[in-house]
Each structure stands twice: as structure tokens, then as C-alpha cells.
Design a protein around this motif. Sequence first.
Motif, PDB file in Angstrom:
ATOM      1  N   ALA A  31       0.831  -1.207   0.000  1.00  0.00           N
ATOM      2  CA  ALA A  31       0.000   0.000   0.000  1.00  0.00           C
ATOM      3  C   ALA A  31       0.863   1.254   0.000  1.00  0.00           C
ATOM      4  CB  ALA A  31      -0.922  -0.002   1.221  1.00  0.00           C
ATOM      5  N   TYR A  32       0.317   2.336  -0.581  1.00  0.00           N
ATOM      6  CA  TYR A  32       0.972   3.634  -0.604  1.00  0.00           C
ATOM      7  C   TYR A  32      -0.056   4.682  -0.170  1.00  0.00           C
ATOM      8  CZ  TYR A  32       4.501   1.026  -3.055  1.00  0.00           C
ATOM      9  OH  TYR A  32       5.450   0.090  -3.365  1.00  0.00           O
ATOM     10  N   PHE A  33       0.360   5.616   0.663  1.00  0.00           N
ATOM     11  CA  PHE A  33      -0.581   6.599   1.198  1.00  0.00           C
ATOM     12  C   PHE A  33       0.168   7.850   1.624  1.00  0.00           C
ATOM     13  CE2 PHE A  33       0.740   3.704   4.547  1.00  0.00           C
ATOM     14  CZ  PHE A  33       1.010   4.510   5.652  1.00  0.00           C
ATOM     15  N   ALA A  34      -0.580   8.934   1.782  1.00  0.00           N
ATOM     16  CA  ALA A  34       0.004  10.227   2.169  1.00  0.00           C
ATOM     17  C   ALA A  34      -0.746  10.761   3.385  1.00  0.00           C
ATOM     18  CB  ALA A  34      -0.074  11.221   1.011  1.00  0.00           C
ATOM     19  N   PRO A  35      -0.200  10.617   4.586  1.00  0.00           N
ATOM     20  CA  PRO A  35      -0.891  11.096   5.784  1.00  0.00           C
ATOM     21  C   PRO A  35      -1.148  12.598   5.735  1.00  0.00           C
ATOM     22  CG  PRO A  35       0.930   9.643   6.368  1.00  0.00           C
ATOM     23  CD  PRO A  35       1.070   9.954   4.907  1.00  0.00           C
ATOM     24  N   THR A  36      -2.313  12.998   6.191  1.00  0.00           N
ATOM     25  CA  THR A  36      -2.645  14.425   6.223  1.00  0.00           C
ATOM     26  C   THR A  36      -2.157  15.108   7.491  1.00  0.00           C
ATOM     27  OG1 THR A  36      -4.824  13.948   7.174  1.00  0.00           O
ATOM     28  CG2 THR A  36      -4.668  14.088   4.763  1.00  0.00           C
ATOM     29  N   PHE A  37      -1.765  14.339   8.495  1.00  0.00           N
ATOM     30  CA  PHE A  37      -1.140  14.882   9.696  1.00  0.00           C
ATOM     31  C   PHE A  37      -0.313  13.784  10.341  1.00  0.00           C
ATOM     32  CE2 PHE A  37      -5.279  13.349  11.170  1.00  0.00           C
ATOM     33  CZ  PHE A  37      -4.956  12.624  12.315  1.00  0.00           C
ATOM     34  N   SER A  38       0.386  14.105  11.408  1.00  0.00           N
ATOM     35  CA  SER A  38       1.250  13.175  12.134  1.00  0.00           C
ATOM     36  C   SER A  38       2.474  12.819  11.286  1.00  0.00           C
ATOM     37  CB  SER A  38       0.457  11.935  12.572  1.00  0.00           C
ATOM     38  OG  SER A  38       1.188  11.180  13.514  1.00  0.00           O
ATOM     39  N   LYS A  39       3.057  11.646  11.480  1.00  0.00           N
ATOM     40  CA  LYS A  39       4.291  11.265  10.790  1.00  0.00           C
ATOM     41  C   LYS A  39       4.123  11.318   9.267  1.00  0.00           C
ATOM     42  CE  LYS A  39       5.388   7.877  14.418  1.00  0.00           C
ATOM     43  NZ  LYS A  39       5.427   6.412  14.695  1.00  0.00           N
ATOM     44  N   PHE A  40       5.123  11.853   8.590  1.00  0.00           N
ATOM     45  CA  PHE A  40       5.150  11.930   7.118  1.00  0.00           C
ATOM     46  C   PHE A  40       3.988  12.743   6.551  1.00  0.00           C
ATOM     47  CE2 PHE A  40       7.159   7.815   8.264  1.00  0.00           C
ATOM     48  CZ  PHE A  40       8.458   8.101   7.844  1.00  0.00           C
ATOM     49  N   GLN A  41       3.567  13.750   7.272  1.00  0.00           N
ATOM     50  CA  GLN A  41       2.459  14.581   6.814  1.00  0.00           C
ATOM     51  C   GLN A  41       2.718  15.102   5.404  1.00  0.00           C
ATOM     52  OE1 GLN A  41       1.545  17.848   9.396  1.00  0.00           O
ATOM     53  NE2 GLN A  41       0.036  18.748   8.016  1.00  0.00           N
ATOM     54  N   GLY A  42       1.768  14.841   4.497  1.00  0.00           N
ATOM     55  CA  GLY A  42       1.842  15.344   3.138  1.00  0.00           C
ATOM     56  C   GLY A  42       2.818  14.615   2.230  1.00  0.00           C
ATOM     57  N   LYS A  43       3.467  13.576   2.722  1.00  0.00           N
ATOM     58  CA  LYS A  43       4.420  12.817   1.917  1.00  0.00           C
ATOM     59  C   LYS A  43       3.825  11.451   1.567  1.00  0.00           C
ATOM     60  CE  LYS A  43       8.466  14.955   4.100  1.00  0.00           C
ATOM     61  NZ  LYS A  43       9.713  14.712   4.868  1.00  0.00           N
ATOM     62  N   THR A  44       4.153  10.958   0.395  1.00  0.00           N
ATOM     63  CA  THR A  44       3.691   9.630   0.001  1.00  0.00           C
ATOM     64  C   THR A  44       4.662   8.583   0.544  1.00  0.00           C
ATOM     65  OG1 THR A  44       2.650  10.463  -2.008  1.00  0.00           O
ATOM     66  CG2 THR A  44       3.146   8.102  -1.926  1.00  0.00           C
ATOM     67  N   VAL A  45       4.111   7.642   1.276  1.00  0.00           N
ATOM     68  CA  VAL A  45       4.936   6.595   1.884  1.00  0.00           C
ATOM     69  C   VAL A  45       4.458   5.235   1.408  1.00  0.00           C
ATOM     70  CG1 VAL A  45       5.356   8.014   3.920  1.00  0.00           C
ATOM     71  CG2 VAL A  45       3.468   6.375   3.950  1.00  0.00           C
ATOM     72  N   GLY A  46       5.337   4.246   1.522  1.00  0.00           N
ATOM     73  CA  GLY A  46       4.998   2.873   1.167  1.00  0.00           C
ATOM     74  C   GLY A  46       4.882   2.011   2.398  1.00  0.00           C
ATOM     75  N   GLY A  47       4.105   0.943   2.281  1.00  0.00           N
ATOM     76  CA  GLY A  47       3.960   0.046   3.424  1.00  0.00           C
ATOM     77  C   GLY A  47       2.953  -1.040   3.167  1.00  0.00           C
ATOM     78  N   VAL A  48       2.142  -1.318   4.174  1.00  0.00           N
ATOM     79  CA  VAL A  48       1.164  -2.392   4.070  1.00  0.00           C
ATOM     80  C   VAL A  48      -0.197  -1.907   4.553  1.00  0.00           C
ATOM     81  CG1 VAL A  48       2.891  -4.192   4.463  1.00  0.00           C
ATOM     82  CG2 VAL A  48       1.584  -3.309   6.405  1.00  0.00           C
ATOM     83  N   GLN A  49      -1.228  -2.543   4.030  1.00  0.00           N
ATOM     84  CA  GLN A  49      -2.554  -2.465   4.630  1.00  0.00           C
ATOM     85  C   GLN A  49      -2.906  -3.854   5.132  1.00  0.00           C
ATOM     86  OE1 GLN A  49      -5.830  -0.958   2.276  1.00  0.00           O
ATOM     87  NE2 GLN A  49      -7.260  -1.117   3.984  1.00  0.00           N
ATOM     88  N   ILE A  50      -3.413  -3.909   6.374  1.00  0.00           N
ATOM     89  CA  ILE A  50      -3.828  -5.163   6.991  1.00  0.00           C
ATOM     90  C   ILE A  50      -5.270  -5.457   6.592  1.00  0.00           C
ATOM     91  CG2 ILE A  50      -4.260  -6.311   9.190  1.00  0.00           C
ATOM     92  CD1 ILE A  50      -2.084  -4.538  10.377  1.00  0.00           C
ATOM     93  N   HIS A  51      -5.510  -6.669   6.114  1.00  0.00           N
ATOM     94  CA  HIS A  51      -6.860  -7.104   5.758  1.00  0.00           C
ATOM     95  C   HIS A  51      -7.185  -8.354   6.579  1.00  0.00           C
ATOM     96  CE1 HIS A  51      -7.390  -4.440   2.235  1.00  0.00           C
ATOM     97  NE2 HIS A  51      -6.074  -4.558   2.144  1.00  0.00           N
ATOM     98  N   VAL A  52      -8.039  -8.209   7.573  1.00  0.00           N
ATOM     99  CA  VAL A  52      -8.447  -9.342   8.409  1.00  0.00           C
ATOM    100  C   VAL A  52      -9.614 -10.041   7.713  1.00  0.00           C
ATOM    101  CG1 VAL A  52      -9.324 -10.063  10.651  1.00  0.00           C
ATOM    102  CG2 VAL A  52      -7.694  -8.161  10.506  1.00  0.00           C
TER     103      VAL A  52
END
Length: 399
Positions: free
Chosen positions: A300-321
Motif C-alpha cells: 500500500a501507498y498513502f500520504a498522511p494528512t497529519f502526524s508522521k510523514f504529513q503530506g508525503k507519500t509513503v509505502g507500506g502495508v494495509q492489513i486485511h483481516v
Amino acid sequence: MASVPVLSPHRATPQHRKPLRTGFERLAADGYAALGGRRVGVVTNPTGITRDARHIVDVMHEDHRVELTAVFGPEHGFRGTAQAGGSEGRYDDPATGLPVYDTYLKSGRPLADVFTASGVDTVVFDIQDVGARFYTYIWTLYDCMEAAALAGKRFVVLDRPNPVTGRAAEGPVLHREFATFVGRQPIAQAHGMTVAELARLFNGEFLTTPVPLETVTMTGWKRDAFYDASGLPWVPPSPNMPTPDTALVYSGTCMFEGTNLSEGRGTTRPFELLGAEGIDGRWAAAAGELGLPGVRFREAYFAPTFSKFQGKTVGGVQIHVHDRAAYDPVRTGIALLVTARKVWDGFAWRPDDWIDKLTGSSRVRTMIDAGAGVDEVTGAWQTELAAFRRVREGYLLYK
């Protein structure tokens, strides 16, 4: 114990179960007899609602059978206007005119003085918990019980469901030298209890001076039931707990608050999205290779609107239970920490070692740094977890 049949994370409860009634519903149905002749103050937040989404403070304020004289707001406030680490302060509630007192970051004698100044003789607690040791409302409960005992007040807990079930306690148990507001006493990271059961545990095991305690239990709640079985509306207990799905993963992925990765704050799926700059699909692949029960991981890739990495596109995972009865959030959280450290050379713990406060000791951090695998890390706490489970058993109220 039998598990809820699961086809998806949102499967409803079997139809043969009796409808759930919360502690407040039972209190009201009994004509508020437990509060008769008392000057009452309520510790609550926006989750203290009725089945038709009215706040219990508004309901009781309109009822002549209750002498409601004060409200006490926790972190985020009574009406929920404050973000993490904030509160609403002292004010008069515009809707009811009731004085609202701030409990956040108060404990012991200063909080007892607040109860004394309010003029109440009975303190009522009604807040929706999410089942994790580091969610601060259960420690608001603990602090208010301790303060009520010091102030000579009676304490009544109105019970609500544990939204992620009460099947079992999981994860490490807090070591007392690591006690903070995200963990006052030695309970498991995923405690598997309701707030009324925790109140009984606190009174019986941890409070130096027990408080005169009454718990108003639920009817129709089973330990294997998830929140969607309750028929109750979900109100976010805090701004970053938007859905019951968030609560399902929270006791594991909140550990990422103790790292330099984003725990998904500033997105629409906090604690389900995790990531940082420089992470790519290798993390989701590594986590998926572990074959953890009940869960899948999506790149997954996302751009937080606040907190860590605010406004930056980051890579990682989304958890799907996909099978919440089989899913173990704490083990999954450890697996994600272990694999993140292996695949991303930028991984780091927060410099204040906040991970130690969240997990209750330095063990998780030091073992992962030493290269321990998931089984080794989770195996290290099994003896203390078994001891906590034995103590916990004596305070459970439901089957």
C-alpha cells in the motif's frame, strides 16, 4: 470456547442470541434505582450513548429520577472535540448547563479534589473501551476509582461490550517499572475484559484502598461476540478509532507508535495502514510469507494528512483481516515489526523508547534488535501471560 462463525469481518451475530442490553439500558429500565437519592457525576465521552444514539448525560439530565450534577471528561473531552493528547478543560456544557470537569492527566489527590469540589457523592463511569492495555480510558477508570476512594465517593460502572471479544487475554504483561498512563498496572496487552470486569480486577488486585464499587452488567453479551453483534451504533471513542475494524487491529499495530513508521494516523484507515518513506512491496511479501492466521497484507501507498510523514507519500502495508476469530492482533503486530526491521534499513525505534511503555518492558525492543523471530518474541511472555489469565478468570462476569 466456540467462535463466532465468520465469512467476513462484518458477519452478524447468530439470530438465536438474546438482544444485548448495556449497563445503562439496564440502569434506566430499573428506574435508576442504583442512583436514587444520590448526587451523581458521570465520567464519559461521546461513546456514552443509548441505542437510539442519544447521549446518556442528555437522557439523565431530562429525567427527574436522577440528580445529575456534574460531568467528568477524559482525554479528547466529554463531547470529543480534542485530538490525541488533549482535553476540553473546565466549562459548562451548552446543552445541559452542567459543569464539566477535566480528568485528563489528573490522578490521586488532585483528581480526588476535583470530585470533592464537584459536590457529587456517586461517580458513574460509562465509556466504550477497545480492549487494549494502552488505550487510556481504562486508566481513566483506574485513576477515577482511586480518586473516588480517596474522596469517599461511591463508584458505579455501567458496562459495555469489549468490541474485539472477551475470549482470551493475549500479549505481554506490563512490568511495573514501565508503568505510565498507557499502562498503570500489570495486565496483558490485549486484556480480553469489559470495563466492569476490569473495575473488579482493579479493586481486587491493585487499589491500595478499594472503592465502594457497583457494576451494572450487560445482558445478552457473550465472550465470543464482536461489536457488530451488539446492535449498538459505533461512535469513535477517539479521533483515530473510526470503526470497529480499527479496534480489531489496534492492540497489535499501535506498537508502531514506538517506531519511526507511520501507524496510519492522518489516513482514513489508522492502524490498518502502516508505512514509511523508502518501504516497498518487500514488506507485504515478507509478512505474507509467515502465514499468519486470519490476515492478509497488501502492498500500500498513502500520504498522511497529519502526524508522521504529513503530506508525503509513503509505502507500506494495509492489513486485511479475513477471519477475525482466528486473527491474533498482538502476534501480527510483532510479525510486522520483525519483518519491517528485516526489509527496511531505515527502521528505528522512537528515541524515547516509547515501545517499552507500549509493550510493558524493554523485552520486545531488545529481542527484535537481537534478531529474534516472531515465535521467540511471543514465546518470551507466555509464563507471565498464563499467570495473568489465572488472576483474570476470577473477575469475569460473562460466559
